[in-house]
Design a protein around this motif. Structure first.
Motif, mmCIF file in Angstrom:
data_model
loop_
_atom_site.group_PDB
_atom_site.id
_atom_site.type_symbol
_atom_site.label_atom_id
_atom_site.label_comp_id
_atom_site.label_asym_id
_atom_site.label_seq_id
_atom_site.Cartn_x
_atom_site.Cartn_y
_atom_site.Cartn_z
ATOM 1 N N PRO A 59 -55.136 16.316 39.311
ATOM 2 C CA PRO A 59 -55.755 15.146 39.932
ATOM 3 C C PRO A 59 -56.853 14.563 39.047
ATOM 4 N N TYR A 60 -56.866 13.252 38.929
ATOM 5 C CA TYR A 60 -57.893 12.519 38.196
ATOM 6 C C TYR A 60 -58.006 12.973 36.746
ATOM 7 N N GLN A 61 -56.851 13.225 36.116
ATOM 8 C CA GLN A 61 -56.832 13.676 34.723
ATOM 9 C C GLN A 61 -55.805 12.894 33.926
ATOM 10 N N GLY A 62 -55.857 13.079 32.626
ATOM 11 C CA GLY A 62 -54.859 12.509 31.724
ATOM 12 C C GLY A 62 -54.100 13.638 31.065
ATOM 13 N N ILE A 135 -46.236 4.990 24.934
ATOM 14 C CA ILE A 135 -46.357 4.429 26.276
ATOM 15 C C ILE A 135 -47.258 5.324 27.114
ATOM 16 N N THR A 136 -48.071 4.704 27.954
ATOM 17 C CA THR A 136 -48.918 5.442 28.882
ATOM 18 C C THR A 136 -48.586 4.977 30.282
ATOM 19 N N VAL A 137 -48.290 5.936 31.155
ATOM 20 C CA VAL A 137 -47.999 5.620 32.552
ATOM 21 C C VAL A 137 -49.229 5.977 33.377
ATOM 22 N N HIS A 138 -49.588 5.088 34.296
ATOM 23 C CA HIS A 138 -50.711 5.313 35.210
ATOM 24 C C HIS A 138 -50.138 5.553 36.601
ATOM 25 N N VAL A 145 -47.179 2.635 40.222
ATOM 26 C CA VAL A 145 -47.157 3.030 38.813
ATOM 27 C C VAL A 145 -47.332 1.783 37.957
ATOM 28 N N LYS A 146 -48.118 1.918 36.899
ATOM 29 C CA LYS A 146 -48.237 0.873 35.886
ATOM 30 C C LYS A 146 -48.023 1.540 34.527
ATOM 31 N N VAL A 147 -47.497 0.775 33.568
ATOM 32 C CA VAL A 147 -47.308 1.308 32.218
ATOM 33 C C VAL A 147 -47.856 0.323 31.198
ATOM 34 N N THR A 148 -48.243 0.869 30.056
ATOM 35 C CA THR A 148 -48.699 0.036 28.950
ATOM 36 C C THR A 148 -48.275 0.668 27.623
ATOM 37 N N SER A 156 -61.485 1.498 27.309
ATOM 38 C CA SER A 156 -62.038 0.546 26.346
ATOM 39 C C SER A 156 -61.861 -0.874 26.899
ATOM 40 N N PRO A 157 -62.737 -1.799 26.545
ATOM 41 C CA PRO A 157 -62.678 -3.154 27.094
ATOM 42 C C PRO A 157 -61.327 -3.852 26.875
ATOM 43 N N ALA A 158 -60.633 -3.552 25.796
ATOM 44 C CA ALA A 158 -59.367 -4.227 25.495
ATOM 45 C C ALA A 158 -58.158 -3.554 26.156
ATOM 46 N N TYR A 159 -58.367 -2.407 26.796
ATOM 47 C CA TYR A 159 -57.250 -1.718 27.445
ATOM 48 C C TYR A 159 -56.797 -2.538 28.649
ATOM 49 N N PRO A 160 -55.493 -2.779 28.803
ATOM 50 C CA PRO A 160 -55.031 -3.704 29.841
ATOM 51 C C PRO A 160 -55.070 -3.195 31.283
ATOM 52 N N ILE A 161 -55.102 -1.901 31.502
ATOM 53 C CA ILE A 161 -55.125 -1.362 32.869
ATOM 54 C C ILE A 161 -56.560 -0.959 33.196
ATOM 55 N N LYS A 162 -57.111 -1.563 34.216
ATOM 56 C CA LYS A 162 -58.548 -1.440 34.514
ATOM 57 C C LYS A 162 -58.878 -0.549 35.710
ATOM 58 N N GLU A 163 -57.881 -0.025 36.432
ATOM 59 C CA GLU A 163 -58.170 0.789 37.618
ATOM 60 C C GLU A 163 -59.036 1.984 37.249
#
Length: 175
Positions: A59-62, A135-138, A145-148, A156-163
């Motif tokens: 939980p709450y980890q990468g 690819i990173t899945v959130h 689910v979101k992916v980037t 980082s400010p330029a990272y597209p997923i802000k949650e």
């Protein structure tokens, strides 16, 4: 001698497998499969387009680190990836040990009862004109689910997923 050369060539191909995917050889991009878990449940395992993300993510980890995700050189509208994952208990809390078989089996049954299988087709954001870094899945509350494919790091400010990392699960999820 021939056998030794074949063995060395095979080892070379295996070791370079993640550093250049088939898509990269044809002008595409690729790299490692990572994940960020924004929920209170563990991600027991996950895959993107049937490529394993490897790690269990608490939980709450990468985590993650699976190899290799590849993508075509050009993004096209409507591109999707298939994300499959299993959620479960986030810790071994309440583990009774192995001495009392009955208590252990009850605990084990409770753990297995919490496991859920999920599968979702997720849109792949436009990456034309950008560097791609795997690819990173959130994993978000309510089994969203979101992916980037961004090369920037989460936060980082330029990272597209802000949650935020620690998201609260609503009492009732939208359907």
């Amino acid at each position: 001698m021939m056998l030794k050369s074949c063995a060395l060539w095979t080892a070379f191909l295996l070791l370079t497998g993640c550093s250049q995917s088939a898509a990269e050889a044809q002008g595409g991009g690729g790299g490692i499969i990572d994940a960020i878990n924004h929920t209170h449940r563990a991600i027991n395992h996950f895959s993107i387009n049937r490529q394993s993300g490897l790690d269990i993510i608490g939980p709450y980890q990468g985590g993650g680190g699976g190899c290799c995700f590849s993508m075509p050189a050009q993004w096209r509208p409507g591109m999707m990836v298939q994300v499959d994952w299993e959620t479960g208990q986030g810790s071994s809390a309440g583990f009774p040990g192995f001495a009392d078989r009955e208590k252990y089996e009850a605990w084990r049954a409770k753990i297995h009862a919490q496991k859920r299988q999920h599968s979702k087709a997720v849109p792949l954001a436009d990456y034309n004109g950008q560097d791609t870094c795997g690819i990173t899945v959130h994993f978000l509350p309510c089994d969203e689910v979101k992916v980037t494919t961004s090369c920037y790091t989460y936060g980082s400010p330029a990272y597209p997923i802000k949650e935020p990392l620690r998201m609260t699960e609503p009492t009732v999820c939208p359907t």
